[in-house]
Design a protein around this motif. Structure first.
Motif, PDB file in Angstrom:
ATOM      1  N   ASP A   3      -7.116  19.531   6.767  1.00 11.05           N
ATOM      2  CA  ASP A   3      -6.161  18.864   7.657  1.00 11.05           C
ATOM      3  C   ASP A   3      -4.994  18.263   6.877  1.00 11.05           C
ATOM      4  O   ASP A   3      -4.259  17.428   7.388  1.00 11.05           O
ATOM      5  CB  ASP A   3      -6.849  17.789   8.496  1.00 11.05           C
ATOM      6  N   ARG A  34      -4.372  26.023  10.355  1.00 10.29           N
ATOM      7  CA  ARG A  34      -4.146  24.740  11.022  1.00 10.29           C
ATOM      8  C   ARG A  34      -2.653  24.439  10.945  1.00 10.29           C
ATOM      9  O   ARG A  34      -2.024  24.640   9.899  1.00 10.29           O
ATOM     10  CB  ARG A  34      -4.928  23.614  10.355  1.00 10.29           C
ATOM     11  N   GLN A  85      -2.034  19.642  14.160  1.00  9.90           N
ATOM     12  CA  GLN A  85      -3.374  19.432  13.611  1.00  9.90           C
ATOM     13  C   GLN A  85      -4.440  20.259  14.326  1.00  9.90           C
ATOM     14  O   GLN A  85      -5.624  20.110  14.042  1.00  9.90           O
ATOM     15  CB  GLN A  85      -3.762  17.949  13.618  1.00  9.90           C
TER      16      GLN A  85
END
Length: 220
Positions: free
Chosen positions: A122, A33, A78
């Motif tokens: 995240d 990510r 993200q």
């Protein structure tokens, strides 16, 4: 749009953990990510990215600012990707954001395949304790993540501006004499709450820590 064939190709693609990325090693696909993007004030030639994988490992990636338009069209912060055809280099010598010895250089041939892996975090923190701050302040410095309890939050007039100073301690600290002073400048783009209550727990990320008059201070 990702098609069925794209998903089939992704499922067959073998990826490695970021901890397996070695300096000057042969690159292999990584699934990550993209947490954030920035251009350091001391190095305007490069765009920096922070990648994290499903194992919680993180690594810095860079590309030339000449490639900004291309990567702005390819990378969404993200979002998750399988990345291949990059170059493995050593970490930057001054103020890297993570302790990994390697970093990634992205060129125009680097490939980004969208991934729907929901197991990739995240966020990323690598918290240092008070007792670990001393080596971080020495060259080659490293940007620091820190978590602690607020013992003071005040505004201090300085010349033509007003600085905000937040004093925090962690479990290694026993008093304000062993604390970390975070100074926030009004003209810096720092995401911080307008007010923190005494006793609140806050986390600081990517902060430069210095030793000043026997105390640790950080400016953002």
């Amino acid at each position: 749009m990702t098609t069925f064939n794209d998903n089939l190709q992704i499922s067959k693609m073998s990826t490695i953990c970021l901890s397996e990325v070695k300096v000057y090693g042969d690159p292999a696909p990584i699934e990550v990510r993209v947490l954030k993007k920035w251009i350091p004030y001391h190095d305007k030639k490069y765009i920096y990215y922070l990648f994290v994988d499903a194992h919680g490992c993180a690594i810095e990636a860079t590309t030339s600012t000449n490639n900004k338009a291309h990567f702005d069209s390819v990378i969404t912060i993200q979002s998750c990707y399988i990345i291949d055809d990059y170059v493995c280099l050593s970490k930057r010598p001054y103020m890297p954001t993570v302790g990994h010895d390697a970093s990634i250089r992205l060129g125009m041939i680097a490939t980004f395949t969208p991934s729907s892996n929901n197991n990739i975090p995240d966020h990323y923190f690598d918290f240092a304790t008070y007792n670990e701050l001393m080596p971080i302040t020495k060259l080659p410095k490293r940007l620091t993540d820190f978590i602690g309890r607020v013992i003071d939050d005040k505004h201090k007039p300085v010349k033509s501006t007003t600085l905000r100073k937040i004093i925090i301690i962690d479990e290694d600290m026993i008093s304000s004499e062993t604390s970390l002073e975070l100074t926030l400048w009004p003209n810096h783009n720092v995401k911080a709450p307008d007010k923190t209550n005494i006793g609140s727990i806050i986390a600081i990320t990517s902060a430069e820590v210095k030793e000043y008059m026997g105390k640790y201070v950080s400016t953002k």
